[in-house]
Design an enzyme around this catalytic site. Structure first.
Site, PDB file in Angstrom:
ATOM      1  N   ARG A  70      35.239 115.181  19.837  1.00 36.85           N
ATOM      2  CA  ARG A  70      34.599 114.042  20.496  1.00 36.85           C
ATOM      3  C   ARG A  70      35.747 113.221  21.255  1.00 36.85           C
ATOM      4  O   ARG A  70      35.085 112.274  21.883  1.00 36.85           O
ATOM      5  CB  ARG A  70      33.793 113.379  19.368  1.00 36.85           C
ATOM      6  CG  ARG A  70      33.274 112.051  19.784  1.00 36.85           C
ATOM      7  CD  ARG A  70      32.069 111.630  19.020  1.00 36.85           C
ATOM      8  NE  ARG A  70      32.348 111.879  17.351  1.00 36.85           N
ATOM      9  CZ  ARG A  70      32.976 110.867  16.557  1.00 36.85           C
ATOM     10  NH1 ARG A  70      33.683 109.935  17.440  1.00 36.85           N
ATOM     11  NH2 ARG A  70      33.271 111.031  15.315  1.00 36.85           N
ATOM     12  N   TYR A 103      19.749 101.901  41.817  1.00 35.14           N
ATOM     13  CA  TYR A 103      18.910 102.918  40.943  1.00 35.14           C
ATOM     14  C   TYR A 103      18.404 102.334  39.867  1.00 35.14           C
ATOM     15  O   TYR A 103      18.683 101.654  39.268  1.00 35.14           O
ATOM     16  CB  TYR A 103      19.958 104.037  40.492  1.00 35.14           C
ATOM     17  CG  TYR A 103      19.626 104.985  39.494  1.00 35.14           C
ATOM     18  CD1 TYR A 103      18.225 105.691  39.796  1.00 35.14           C
ATOM     19  CD2 TYR A 103      19.949 104.900  38.216  1.00 35.14           C
ATOM     20  CE1 TYR A 103      17.867 106.611  38.984  1.00 35.14           C
ATOM     21  CE2 TYR A 103      19.267 105.967  37.288  1.00 35.14           C
ATOM     22  CZ  TYR A 103      18.171 106.658  37.660  1.00 35.14           C
ATOM     23  OH  TYR A 103      17.524 107.430  36.769  1.00 35.14           O
ATOM     24  N   ASP A 160      28.851 102.342  42.205  1.00 35.20           N
ATOM     25  CA  ASP A 160      28.218 103.661  42.223  1.00 35.20           C
ATOM     26  C   ASP A 160      28.257 104.308  43.485  1.00 35.20           C
ATOM     27  O   ASP A 160      27.565 104.161  44.325  1.00 35.20           O
ATOM     28  CB  ASP A 160      26.700 103.367  41.575  1.00 35.20           C
ATOM     29  CG  ASP A 160      25.827 104.866  41.287  1.00 35.20           C
ATOM     30  OD1 ASP A 160      26.388 105.690  41.828  1.00 35.20           O
ATOM     31  OD2 ASP A 160      25.032 104.585  40.298  1.00 35.20           O
ATOM     32  N   LYS A 216      24.383 114.907  40.384  1.00 37.32           N
ATOM     33  CA  LYS A 216      23.897 115.116  41.890  1.00 37.32           C
ATOM     34  C   LYS A 216      24.889 115.856  42.632  1.00 37.32           C
ATOM     35  O   LYS A 216      24.961 117.213  42.375  1.00 37.32           O
ATOM     36  CB  LYS A 216      23.728 113.574  42.374  1.00 37.32           C
ATOM     37  CG  LYS A 216      22.836 112.661  41.704  1.00 37.32           C
ATOM     38  CD  LYS A 216      21.330 113.197  41.460  1.00 37.32           C
ATOM     39  CE  LYS A 216      20.505 112.227  40.803  1.00 37.32           C
ATOM     40  NZ  LYS A 216      20.495 111.872  39.285  1.00 37.32           N
TER      41      LYS A 216
HETATM   42  N1  PLP Z   1      23.228 106.435  39.803  1.00 35.99           N
HETATM   43  C1  PLP Z   1      22.387 106.762  40.672  1.00 35.99           C
HETATM   44  C2  PLP Z   1      22.479 106.283  42.192  1.00 35.99           C
HETATM   45  C3  PLP Z   1      21.477 107.742  40.590  1.00 35.99           C
HETATM   46  O1  PLP Z   1      20.746 108.202  41.697  1.00 35.99           O
HETATM   47  C4  PLP Z   1      21.079 108.181  39.227  1.00 35.99           C
HETATM   48  C5  PLP Z   1      20.113 109.134  38.980  1.00 35.99           C
HETATM   49  O2  PLP Z   1      19.144 109.500  39.891  1.00 35.99           O
HETATM   50  C6  PLP Z   1      22.094 107.795  38.036  1.00 35.99           C
HETATM   51  C7  PLP Z   1      23.052 106.818  38.451  1.00 35.99           C
HETATM   52  C8  PLP Z   1      21.831 108.233  36.802  1.00 35.99           C
HETATM   53  O3  PLP Z   1      22.539 109.615  36.697  1.00 35.99           O
HETATM   54  P1  PLP Z   1      21.952 110.536  35.608  1.00 35.99           P
HETATM   55  O4  PLP Z   1      20.462 110.829  35.908  1.00 35.99           O
HETATM   56  O5  PLP Z   1      22.941 111.672  35.828  1.00 35.99           O
HETATM   57  O6  PLP Z   1      21.891 109.973  34.228  1.00 35.99           O
END
Ligand code: PLP
Length: 361
Positions: A50, A101, A172, A197
């Protein structure tokens, strides 16, 4: 692990391939180990999985080098979002783009309901409000381009404004990828990825990451984030991490190809009789279109696609289409007829034929 000094002279395309490997000892595997052990023989650097895993370390080495910092892998992008928000003191204010997001904004809304944070929304079209919004804030959240409106922020300007006021900035970087922008070099304190992604790139894993600067300040943040990961315990699986590292090897090729196709499709979509508006920031492989006829027309287009997959998420090798307002968490300012197109690496003519036919259907 890879000779650390090697990386200094390498271009991103080469780092993607060369980093996160094993020591070049006779007989060693050329790939990072996929280590399935929950515990380790005592008195080594890590005693329990962990807290650490060699597959994590390999992935973190490669991603950290690409972003110009030190990476930590998390079980998902949202796991990384939650860890980043754990840095906000109780009741602290977070400034976030109105079109960030929707998982991030939904979590912030929940935390606000519980009194854990206060949220101030940043409108991409009204950045004159930034100084007021940042006054007394604890964290600035930047997402550029935003999901799904593809608004682009002045990342260096925002991060500098935050720093002047002692506000921690998080970027992000999921949509842009470190091949397009490295937010730490633009002044951010923390970089976030939904590794799910582009970085992993094959729609087969859910994974996240945070990257901190290799400075005393950055190491302080990293210690707190690593402790969060250890104690909250929702950690990345070694298999997912290994697959993500395998996907990362081809990031450069995938992004280059998908970006060229996206730019081509964006210009063909301009003036299409079924499209009211094309949103494309001029880089990256996501295009959004406002379909003439609103929600119903956009749903029909998504359903009529045969090659594009009608599915949520983005950044995979296969092209994806989705009407974002089908998700109740998406804000009302996102048009009902907006389709997000995540352009993959298929042949551009095949993608165009399928999309054009679906739009005319
Ligand atoms: N940040 C962005 C810009 C996203 O598009 C997403 C998911 O679509 C996330 C964070 C969250 O990621 P996860 O789906 O891997 O938890």
């Amino acid at each position: 692990m890879t000779d650390a000094h090697l990386a200094d002279d390498l271009s991103p395309a080469t780092r993607l391939v060369a980093l996160g490997r094993q020591d070049r000892l006779p007989g060693a595997g050329v790939n990072a180990p996929l280590e399935f052990s929950s515990t380790y023989i005592a008195d080594g650097p890590v005693n329990y999985a962990r807290a650490g895993n060699p597959t994590w370390s390999a992935f973190e080495e490669a991603l950290g080098s690409l972003e110009g910092g030190e990476a930590l892998v998390f079980a998902s992008g949202m796991g990384a979002v939650a860890a980043a928000l754990s840095l906000v003191p109780h009741g602290g204010t977070v400034v976030v783009p109105a079109h960030a997001y929707n998982g991030t904004t939904a979590l912030l809304d929940r935390l606000e309901e519980q009194g854990a944070v206060r949220v101030r929304r940043l409108d991409a079209g009204d950045t004159a409000t930034v100084p007021d919004l940042l006054e007394g804030a604890a964290m600035l959240w930047v997402e550029s381009p935003t999901n799904p409106m593809l608004e682009v922020f002045d990342v260096p300007g925002l991060c500098a404004a935050a720093r002047e006021r002692g506000v921690l900035s998080v970027c992000d970087n999921t949509f842009a990828t470190p091949l397009v922008q490295q937010p730490l070099t633009l002044g951010a304190d923390l970089v976030l990825h939904s590794v799910t992604k582009y970085l992993a790139g094959h729609s087969d894993v859910i994974l996240g990451a945070l990257v901190t600067p290799a400075t005393d300040h950055g190491r302080g943040l990293r210690d707190r984030l690593a402790t969060h990961r250890l104690l909250h315990g929702a950690i990345a699986g070694p298999m997912e991490t290994w697959l993500a590292l395998r996907g990362l090897r081809t990031l450069h090729l995938r992004v280059e190809r998908a970006t060229a196709t996206a730019a081509d499709l964006a210009s063909r979509l301009e003036g299409h009789p079924a499209v009211e508006r094309v949103r494309y920031p001029g880089f990256g492989a996501i295009v959004a279109i406002d379909v003439d006829g609103g929600a119903e027309a956009a749903e029909r287009v998504a359903a009529a696609c045969r090659l594009w997959t009608h599915s949520t998420s983005l950044g995979g090798v296969e092209s994806q289409v989705e009407r974002r307002r089908r998700h109740p968490a998406e804000p009302a300012t996102v048009p009902q007829g907006l389709l997000r197109l995540s352009v993959g690496i298929e042949d551009v003519e095949d993608l165009w034929r399928d999309l054009d036919r679906a739009l005319r259907a």
